[in-house]
Design a protein around this motif. Structure first.
Motif, mmCIF file in Angstrom:
data_model
loop_
_atom_site.group_PDB
_atom_site.id
_atom_site.type_symbol
_atom_site.label_atom_id
_atom_site.label_comp_id
_atom_site.label_asym_id
_atom_site.label_seq_id
_atom_site.Cartn_x
_atom_site.Cartn_y
_atom_site.Cartn_z
ATOM 1 N N SER A 113 -0.948 -4.666 7.650
ATOM 2 C CA SER A 113 -0.828 -2.900 8.016
ATOM 3 C C SER A 113 -2.239 -2.041 8.754
ATOM 4 C CB SER A 113 -0.517 -2.807 6.548
ATOM 5 O OG SER A 113 0.568 -3.777 5.966
ATOM 6 N N LEU A 114 -3.191 -2.255 7.944
ATOM 7 C CA LEU A 114 -3.942 -0.882 7.936
ATOM 8 C C LEU A 114 -5.654 -1.816 9.169
ATOM 9 C CD1 LEU A 114 -3.586 1.533 5.277
ATOM 10 C CD2 LEU A 114 -2.540 1.818 8.020
ATOM 11 N N PRO A 115 -5.291 -2.185 10.349
ATOM 12 C CA PRO A 115 -6.752 -2.481 10.878
ATOM 13 C C PRO A 115 -7.977 -1.740 10.804
ATOM 14 C CG PRO A 115 -5.419 -2.208 12.823
ATOM 15 C CD PRO A 115 -4.366 -1.798 11.106
ATOM 16 N N ASP A 116 -8.929 -2.284 11.103
ATOM 17 C CA ASP A 116 -10.391 -0.909 10.765
ATOM 18 C C ASP A 116 -10.003 -0.290 12.126
ATOM 19 O OD1 ASP A 116 -11.112 -2.494 8.646
ATOM 20 O OD2 ASP A 116 -11.608 -4.187 9.877
ATOM 21 N N SER B 4 1.571 -6.007 14.802
ATOM 22 C CA SER B 4 1.196 -4.794 13.841
ATOM 23 C C SER B 4 2.594 -5.209 12.938
ATOM 24 C CB SER B 4 1.237 -3.943 14.935
ATOM 25 O OG SER B 4 2.959 -3.700 15.650
ATOM 26 N N GLY B 5 2.688 -4.257 11.802
ATOM 27 C CA GLY B 5 3.470 -3.864 10.551
ATOM 28 C C GLY B 5 3.249 -3.902 9.595
ATOM 29 N N VAL B 6 4.241 -4.308 8.641
ATOM 30 C CA VAL B 6 3.389 -4.067 7.055
ATOM 31 C C VAL B 6 3.262 -5.466 6.431
ATOM 32 C CG1 VAL B 6 3.466 -3.032 4.784
ATOM 33 C CG2 VAL B 6 4.145 -1.352 7.496
ATOM 34 N N CYS B 7 4.081 -5.628 4.958
ATOM 35 C CA CYS B 7 4.219 -6.974 4.700
ATOM 36 C C CYS B 7 4.473 -7.873 6.135
ATOM 37 C CB CYS B 7 5.258 -7.186 3.994
ATOM 38 S SG CYS B 7 4.385 -5.687 2.322
ATOM 39 N N CYS B 8 5.905 -7.995 6.749
ATOM 40 C CA CYS B 8 5.762 -8.796 7.515
ATOM 41 C C CYS B 8 4.462 -9.236 8.444
ATOM 42 C CB CYS B 8 7.240 -8.567 8.239
ATOM 43 S SG CYS B 8 8.684 -9.026 6.912
ATOM 44 N N ALA B 9 3.792 -8.561 8.880
ATOM 45 C CA ALA B 9 3.260 -8.925 9.916
ATOM 46 C C ALA B 9 2.049 -10.164 9.369
ATOM 47 C CB ALA B 9 2.145 -7.854 9.749
ATOM 48 N N GLY B 10 1.618 -10.107 8.455
ATOM 49 C CA GLY B 10 0.855 -11.716 8.259
ATOM 50 C C GLY B 10 2.248 -13.337 8.769
ATOM 51 N N MET B 11 3.591 -12.873 8.052
ATOM 52 C CA MET B 11 4.787 -13.538 8.822
ATOM 53 C C MET B 11 4.717 -13.927 10.721
ATOM 54 S SD MET B 11 5.237 -15.555 6.174
ATOM 55 C CE MET B 11 6.899 -16.556 6.900
ATOM 56 N N ASN C 182 -0.665 -6.088 -5.347
ATOM 57 C CA ASN C 182 0.236 -6.489 -4.802
ATOM 58 C C ASN C 182 -0.705 -6.212 -2.770
ATOM 59 O OD1 ASN C 182 1.984 -5.650 -2.202
ATOM 60 N ND2 ASN C 182 3.394 -3.893 -2.699
ATOM 61 N N VAL C 183 -0.738 -6.869 -2.365
ATOM 62 C CA VAL C 183 -1.949 -7.170 -1.256
ATOM 63 C C VAL C 183 -0.888 -7.157 0.429
ATOM 64 C CG1 VAL C 183 -3.886 -7.709 -0.114
ATOM 65 C CG2 VAL C 183 -3.083 -9.051 -2.920
ATOM 66 N N GLY C 184 0.241 -6.336 0.940
ATOM 67 C CA GLY C 184 0.978 -6.540 1.529
ATOM 68 C C GLY C 184 1.321 -7.735 2.557
ATOM 69 N N SER C 185 0.416 -7.337 3.606
ATOM 70 C CA SER C 185 1.152 -8.919 4.653
ATOM 71 C C SER C 185 -0.060 -10.407 4.001
ATOM 72 C CB SER C 185 0.456 -8.156 6.147
ATOM 73 O OG SER C 185 -1.040 -8.074 6.112
ATOM 74 N N ALA C 186 -0.753 -9.955 2.990
ATOM 75 C CA ALA C 186 -2.180 -11.192 2.172
ATOM 76 C C ALA C 186 -1.015 -11.834 1.447
ATOM 77 C CB ALA C 186 -2.783 -10.159 2.608
ATOM 78 N N LEU D 255 9.678 -19.770 0.989
ATOM 79 C CA LEU D 255 8.728 -18.075 1.106
ATOM 80 C C LEU D 255 9.803 -17.248 1.610
ATOM 81 C CD1 LEU D 255 5.834 -19.466 3.473
ATOM 82 C CD2 LEU D 255 6.311 -19.788 0.690
ATOM 83 N N ILE D 256 9.709 -15.828 0.880
ATOM 84 C CA ILE D 256 10.717 -14.635 1.268
ATOM 85 C C ILE D 256 9.584 -13.702 1.643
ATOM 86 C CG2 ILE D 256 12.069 -13.313 0.386
ATOM 87 C CD1 ILE D 256 12.888 -15.766 -1.787
ATOM 88 N N VAL D 257 9.585 -13.356 2.276
ATOM 89 C CA VAL D 257 9.176 -11.401 2.581
ATOM 90 C C VAL D 257 8.853 -10.394 3.327
ATOM 91 C CG1 VAL D 257 7.066 -10.975 3.159
ATOM 92 C CG2 VAL D 257 7.329 -13.396 2.932
ATOM 93 N N PRO D 258 10.074 -9.277 2.259
ATOM 94 C CA PRO D 258 10.560 -8.445 3.500
ATOM 95 C C PRO D 258 9.517 -7.278 3.450
ATOM 96 C CG PRO D 258 10.248 -8.114 0.343
ATOM 97 C CD PRO D 258 9.263 -9.656 0.524
ATOM 98 N N GLU D 259 9.834 -6.018 3.948
ATOM 99 C CA GLU D 259 8.707 -5.477 4.143
ATOM 100 C C GLU D 259 9.920 -3.727 4.148
ATOM 101 O OE1 GLU D 259 6.122 -5.799 7.990
ATOM 102 O OE2 GLU D 259 7.630 -3.970 8.289
ATOM 103 N N SER D 260 9.409 -3.332 3.656
ATOM 104 C CA SER D 260 10.592 -1.434 3.049
ATOM 105 C C SER D 260 9.887 -1.019 4.717
ATOM 106 C CB SER D 260 9.898 -1.214 1.889
ATOM 107 O OG SER D 260 8.983 -1.207 1.887
ATOM 108 N N SER D 261 8.906 -1.201 5.488
ATOM 109 C CA SER D 261 8.802 0.311 6.692
ATOM 110 C C SER D 261 9.763 0.388 6.819
ATOM 111 C CB SER D 261 7.653 -0.455 7.236
ATOM 112 O OG SER D 261 7.757 -1.332 7.547
#
Length: 376
Positions: free
Chosen positions: A93-96, A121-128, A331-335, A358-364
């Motif tokens: 979600s937030l790179p350095d 890029s993205g939030v929780c779904c970025a990992g997926m 809650n570690v977001g995309s991880a 596996l179920i991953v929602p992203e509320s952004s």
């Protein structure tokens, strides 16, 4: 087409677990006062422990790229190393930094050889999304193997000093200034960490997970922005930091992570349940044929709502099928989905033929991913 297997999983959580009563010792207190909503939020979200990549003075111990590189390196041993890998996909979600990309910075730490990269890029779904790219690369034969990651370093933007300028401005006009709920809310919800998966076109060792299918979707065409950073809503308009005077960035806490909890409550479960059930129907499978259901949820507040949502759709999930670690990992977001699957993978619970959803929602702006794996 090749079959694709997750043959190794890993995770890295920085420092020691932080319990609820110690959170403000690390994140600090805005205006020198304890948060008025912290105890309420923690009671609802059910999180007891989380991890921060900050020391007791609030200094960063591990960057996002460092968290990710450590997780990646934990995948390897004398039988396979990073120099054998054809693709690296890193979601966060937030790179350095704004750029270079997160995958490039992680690759720079890992070194070894030139490699194909992707930084969704993205939030929780970025990992997926990183997961999907790695999977498709191996499935198509473009790569014999690949690594995907999900990682978050959010704690630095949750520190109290990020809100002090706004607090000072509020103090000029309010007797008892208070940071808006949509900003303070997420200070008690999010944490740091990283996970990694190794994808191969063959099994490895005693335990591998075949990827049977993966589906993703966005509902941004019909729903408004719910979770965001680097912007504010002003006069019913979404305003980017690029449009603002730099002096506004601090006064309005532009870079704080914010969430419209009304939109979240109205849509995140409903849309997610609909999407998952549609794909179970599409692939002709029910929860009665699935052994473990791993849902990324931001708060235990939503767990019963998720269960009831599936029941109302005619897809009940038995209590013994759920597997989640939110209360003691955070809650570690995309991880989060990486951390859950890694824990299950190494738990000794998985047996040949078991199926894992596996179920991953992203509320952004309401995106979702779902994937079915089979133990082979």
């Amino acid at each position: 087409m090749n079959e694709v297997f997750i043959t190794r999983t890993s995770s890295f959580l920085p420092n020691e677990a932080v319990e609820n009563d110690n959170m403000e010792q690390i994140l600090g207190m805005v205006g020198g006062h304890p948060s008025r909503v912290r105890s309420i939020i923690l009671r609802q979200n059910g999180i007891k422990k989380r991890y921060y990549s900050l020391d007791r003075e609030g200094k960063i111990v591990y960057t996002n790229a460092e968290l990710t590189a450590i997780a990646v390196n934990k995948l390897f041993d004398q039988t396979i190393s990073f120099k054998d890998i054809g693709l690296l996909a890193c979601g966060t979600s937030l790179p350095d930094q704004l750029f270079p990309s997160h995958a490039v910075m992680t690759h720079g730490l890992l070194g070894n050889k030139p490699i194909d990269l992707l930084s969704p890029s993205g939030v929780c779904c970025a990992g997926m999304h990183a997961f999907k790219h790695a999977y498709l690369s191996v499935l198509s034969g473009m790569s014999q193997n690949a690594v995907s990651t999900g990682s978050e370093l959010v704690s630095p933007v949750l520190r109290a000093d990020n809100f002090e300028e706004e607090y000072k401005m509020l103090s000029l006009v309010e007797e008892k200034p208070i940071i808006a709920f949509e900003k303070d809310f997420l200070r008690w919800m999010l944490s740091d960490g990283a996970g990694a998966f190794l994808f191969e076109n063959r099994c490895r060792g005693d335990l591998s997970l075949r990827i049977d299918w993966l589906e993703s979707i966005s509902y941004a065409n019909e729903l408004e922005v719910c979770m965001y950073a680097g912007a504010i809503f002003e006069n019913e308009r979404f305003k980017s930091w690029k449009e603002a005077d730099p002096l506004e960035w601090g006064r309005e806490s532009y870079f704080a992570v914010k969430q419209d909890t009304r939109l979240l409550g109205a849509h995140v479960i409903e849309k997610g349940v609909d999407f998952v059930c549609e794909n179970l129907c599409k692939h002709d499978i029910g929860f009665n044929e699935i052994d473990y259901v791993l849902p990324h949820i931001s708060s235990m507040y939503f767990f019963d709502k998720l269960k009831k949502g599936f029941e109302m759709k005619g897809y009940p999930v038995a209590d013994g099928q759920w597997f989640l670690n939110l209360p003691y990992v955070g809650n570690v977001g995309s991880a989060s989905i990486y951390l859950m699957l890694d824990e299950l993978f190494h738990s000794g619970k998985l047996k040949q033929g078991h199926r894992v959803l596996l179920i991953v929602p992203e509320s952004s702006r309401f995106s979702y991913s779902v994937a079915l794996l089979t133990v082979v």
